[in-house]
Design a protein around this motif. Structure first.
Motif, PDB file in Angstrom:
ATOM      1  N   ARG A  20     144.074  53.763 -24.873  1.00 44.45           N
ATOM      2  CA  ARG A  20     142.904  54.612 -24.621  1.00 44.45           C
ATOM      3  C   ARG A  20     142.422  54.417 -23.189  1.00 44.45           C
ATOM      4  O   ARG A  20     142.086  55.404 -22.486  1.00 44.45           O
ATOM      5  CB  ARG A  20     141.795  54.253 -25.614  1.00 44.45           C
ATOM      6  CG  ARG A  20     140.515  55.054 -25.377  1.00 44.45           C
ATOM      7  CD  ARG A  20     139.513  54.782 -26.491  1.00 44.45           C
ATOM      8  NE  ARG A  20     139.956  55.374 -27.744  1.00 44.45           N
ATOM      9  CZ  ARG A  20     139.287  55.240 -28.885  1.00 44.45           C
ATOM     10  NH1 ARG A  20     138.172  54.513 -28.917  1.00 44.45           N
ATOM     11  NH2 ARG A  20     139.728  55.832 -29.978  1.00 44.45           N
ATOM     12  N   VAL A  80     144.809  56.280 -20.937  1.00 46.51           N
ATOM     13  CA  VAL A  80     144.585  57.729 -20.971  1.00 46.51           C
ATOM     14  C   VAL A  80     143.370  58.110 -20.127  1.00 46.51           C
ATOM     15  O   VAL A  80     143.400  59.086 -19.372  1.00 46.51           O
ATOM     16  CB  VAL A  80     144.422  58.193 -22.437  1.00 46.51           C
ATOM     17  CG1 VAL A  80     143.908  59.630 -22.493  1.00 46.51           C
ATOM     18  CG2 VAL A  80     145.738  58.093 -23.177  1.00 46.51           C
ATOM     19  N   GLU A  99     143.432  60.521 -16.963  1.00 45.26           N
ATOM     20  CA  GLU A  99     142.577  61.710 -16.880  1.00 45.26           C
ATOM     21  C   GLU A  99     141.729  61.679 -15.616  1.00 45.26           C
ATOM     22  O   GLU A  99     141.532  62.713 -14.944  1.00 45.26           O
ATOM     23  CB  GLU A  99     141.695  61.790 -18.122  1.00 45.26           C
ATOM     24  CG  GLU A  99     142.467  62.199 -19.377  1.00 45.26           C
ATOM     25  CD  GLU A  99     141.560  62.224 -20.601  1.00 45.26           C
ATOM     26  OE1 GLU A  99     140.402  61.743 -20.489  1.00 45.26           O
ATOM     27  OE2 GLU A  99     142.014  62.709 -21.657  1.00 45.26           O
ATOM     28  N   HIS A 133     150.916  61.747 -18.409  1.00 43.83           N
ATOM     29  CA  HIS A 133     149.735  61.760 -19.258  1.00 43.83           C
ATOM     30  C   HIS A 133     150.065  62.263 -20.662  1.00 43.83           C
ATOM     31  O   HIS A 133     149.568  61.738 -21.664  1.00 43.83           O
ATOM     32  CB  HIS A 133     148.653  62.638 -18.621  1.00 43.83           C
ATOM     33  CG  HIS A 133     147.431  62.782 -19.467  1.00 43.83           C
ATOM     34  ND1 HIS A 133     146.559  61.748 -19.732  1.00 43.83           N
ATOM     35  CD2 HIS A 133     146.926  63.881 -20.128  1.00 43.83           C
ATOM     36  CE1 HIS A 133     145.585  62.175 -20.505  1.00 43.83           C
ATOM     37  NE2 HIS A 133     145.796  63.479 -20.767  1.00 43.83           N
ATOM     38  N   THR A 176     151.857  59.543 -22.467  1.00 45.63           N
ATOM     39  CA  THR A 176     150.911  58.497 -22.868  1.00 45.63           C
ATOM     40  C   THR A 176     150.048  58.951 -24.031  1.00 45.63           C
ATOM     41  O   THR A 176     149.767  58.186 -24.964  1.00 45.63           O
ATOM     42  CB  THR A 176     150.014  58.129 -21.682  1.00 45.63           C
ATOM     43  OG1 THR A 176     150.839  57.706 -20.581  1.00 45.63           O
ATOM     44  CG2 THR A 176     149.062  56.989 -22.045  1.00 45.63           C
ATOM     45  N   LYS A 177     149.636  60.261 -23.975  1.00 46.34           N
ATOM     46  CA  LYS A 177     148.828  60.785 -25.068  1.00 46.34           C
ATOM     47  C   LYS A 177     149.617  60.818 -26.371  1.00 46.34           C
ATOM     48  O   LYS A 177     149.088  60.511 -27.447  1.00 46.34           O
ATOM     49  CB  LYS A 177     148.340  62.183 -24.718  1.00 46.34           C
ATOM     50  CG  LYS A 177     147.323  62.716 -25.715  1.00 46.34           C
ATOM     51  CD  LYS A 177     146.759  64.049 -25.261  1.00 46.34           C
ATOM     52  CE  LYS A 177     145.733  64.534 -26.279  1.00 46.34           C
ATOM     53  NZ  LYS A 177     145.182  65.874 -25.886  1.00 46.34           N
ATOM     54  N   ASN A 178     150.897  61.174 -26.277  1.00 50.51           N
ATOM     55  CA  ASN A 178     151.751  61.160 -27.474  1.00 50.51           C
ATOM     56  C   ASN A 178     151.863  59.738 -28.044  1.00 50.51           C
ATOM     57  O   ASN A 178     151.782  59.516 -29.260  1.00 50.51           O
ATOM     58  CB  ASN A 178     153.135  61.706 -27.153  1.00 50.51           C
ATOM     59  CG  ASN A 178     153.120  63.196 -26.896  1.00 50.51           C
ATOM     60  OD1 ASN A 178     152.248  63.904 -27.417  1.00 50.51           O
ATOM     61  ND2 ASN A 178     154.052  63.684 -26.084  1.00 50.51           N
ATOM     62  N   ASP A 222     148.667  58.965 -29.711  1.00 53.69           N
ATOM     63  CA  ASP A 222     148.578  59.589 -31.043  1.00 53.69           C
ATOM     64  C   ASP A 222     149.421  58.819 -32.060  1.00 53.69           C
ATOM     65  O   ASP A 222     148.993  58.603 -33.204  1.00 53.69           O
ATOM     66  CB  ASP A 222     149.056  61.049 -30.959  1.00 53.69           C
ATOM     67  CG  ASP A 222     148.105  61.915 -30.148  1.00 53.69           C
ATOM     68  OD1 ASP A 222     146.921  61.529 -30.016  1.00 53.69           O
ATOM     69  OD2 ASP A 222     148.549  62.980 -29.643  1.00 53.69           O
TER      70      ASP A 222
END
Length: 204
Positions: A10, A13, A17, A54, A57-59, A62
């Motif tokens: 987190r 991310v 961002e 990004h 990393t988001k995958n 999740d």
């Protein structure tokens, strides 16, 4: 452990961002200042690369989130199961403690009862010993009385024999005197018979 990895992802991310926002602002500034095409394309490629990183990393975030939710679900199930097992254990332990307490009270009662019986037996043994000693004393007294009676009987028998002998000795002179008187009478009355037959009377 899963919670720590989730927090790290987190943070990553959020950092990415922030970096993307910074790049967007740079592009906007460059567009306003009419930067060269080469610089613009470099910035765009850099932005696209950051967006791709990004997205990866988001995958990952999740996926880790799903794993974390699954692990939290398992933890919740295990916690509930542990709580049920703890309640069952507490109930069983309470039952065992009550049973042990009941047996302990019963054991104390039995020990007290045994002590009472033992004291009663000791008292009875003391009474029996006193009775036995009393019986022994009575037996000794009876034996002494038997010996005394036996001696008295023997003395009485000897005394009776002595009295009989003395009475017999006293009666003999009288008997001899009576026989002599009778002999004298017979001689004076029948002198011929007296000479013919001798006296055969036995003097005892």
């Amino acid at each position: 452990m899963a919670s720590l990895a989730f927090q790290q992802l987190r943070d990553l991310v959020e950092l990415q961002e922030a970096l993307l926002d910074s790049l967007r602002r740079q592009i906007a500034v460059q567009e306003e200042t009419s930067v060269s095409k080469i610089e613009y394309e470099g910035v765009v490629k850099k932005l696209e690369k950051e967006e791709e990183e990004h997205a990866k990393t988001k995958n990952n975030l999740d996926a880790v989130s799903e794993q974390l939710e699954f692990a939290l679900g398992e933890i919740d199930v295990l916690s509930k199961q542990l709580q049920r097992e703890k309640q069952a254990f507490d109930s069983a332990l309470s039952h065992i403690n009550n049973k042990v307490l009941k047996h302990s009270i019963q054991k104390d009662k039995l020990i007290s009862k045994c002590s009472e019986i033992e004291n009663h037996i000791l008292k009875q043994e003391d009474v029996l010993n006193d009775k036995e000693n009393e019986i022994k004393e009575l037996q000794l007294m009876i034996n002494r009385q038997k010996q005394t009676l036996k001696k008295q009987a023997s003395d009485f028998k000897i005394q009776k024999q002595q009295e009989c002998y003395i009475a017999e000795m006293h009666s003999r002179p009288l008997l001899l005197s009576a026989l002599l008187d009778r002999l004298a009478t017979c001689t004076s009355t029948h002198p011929a018979n007296h000479l013919a037959s001798p006296v055969t009377t036995r003097i005892g």
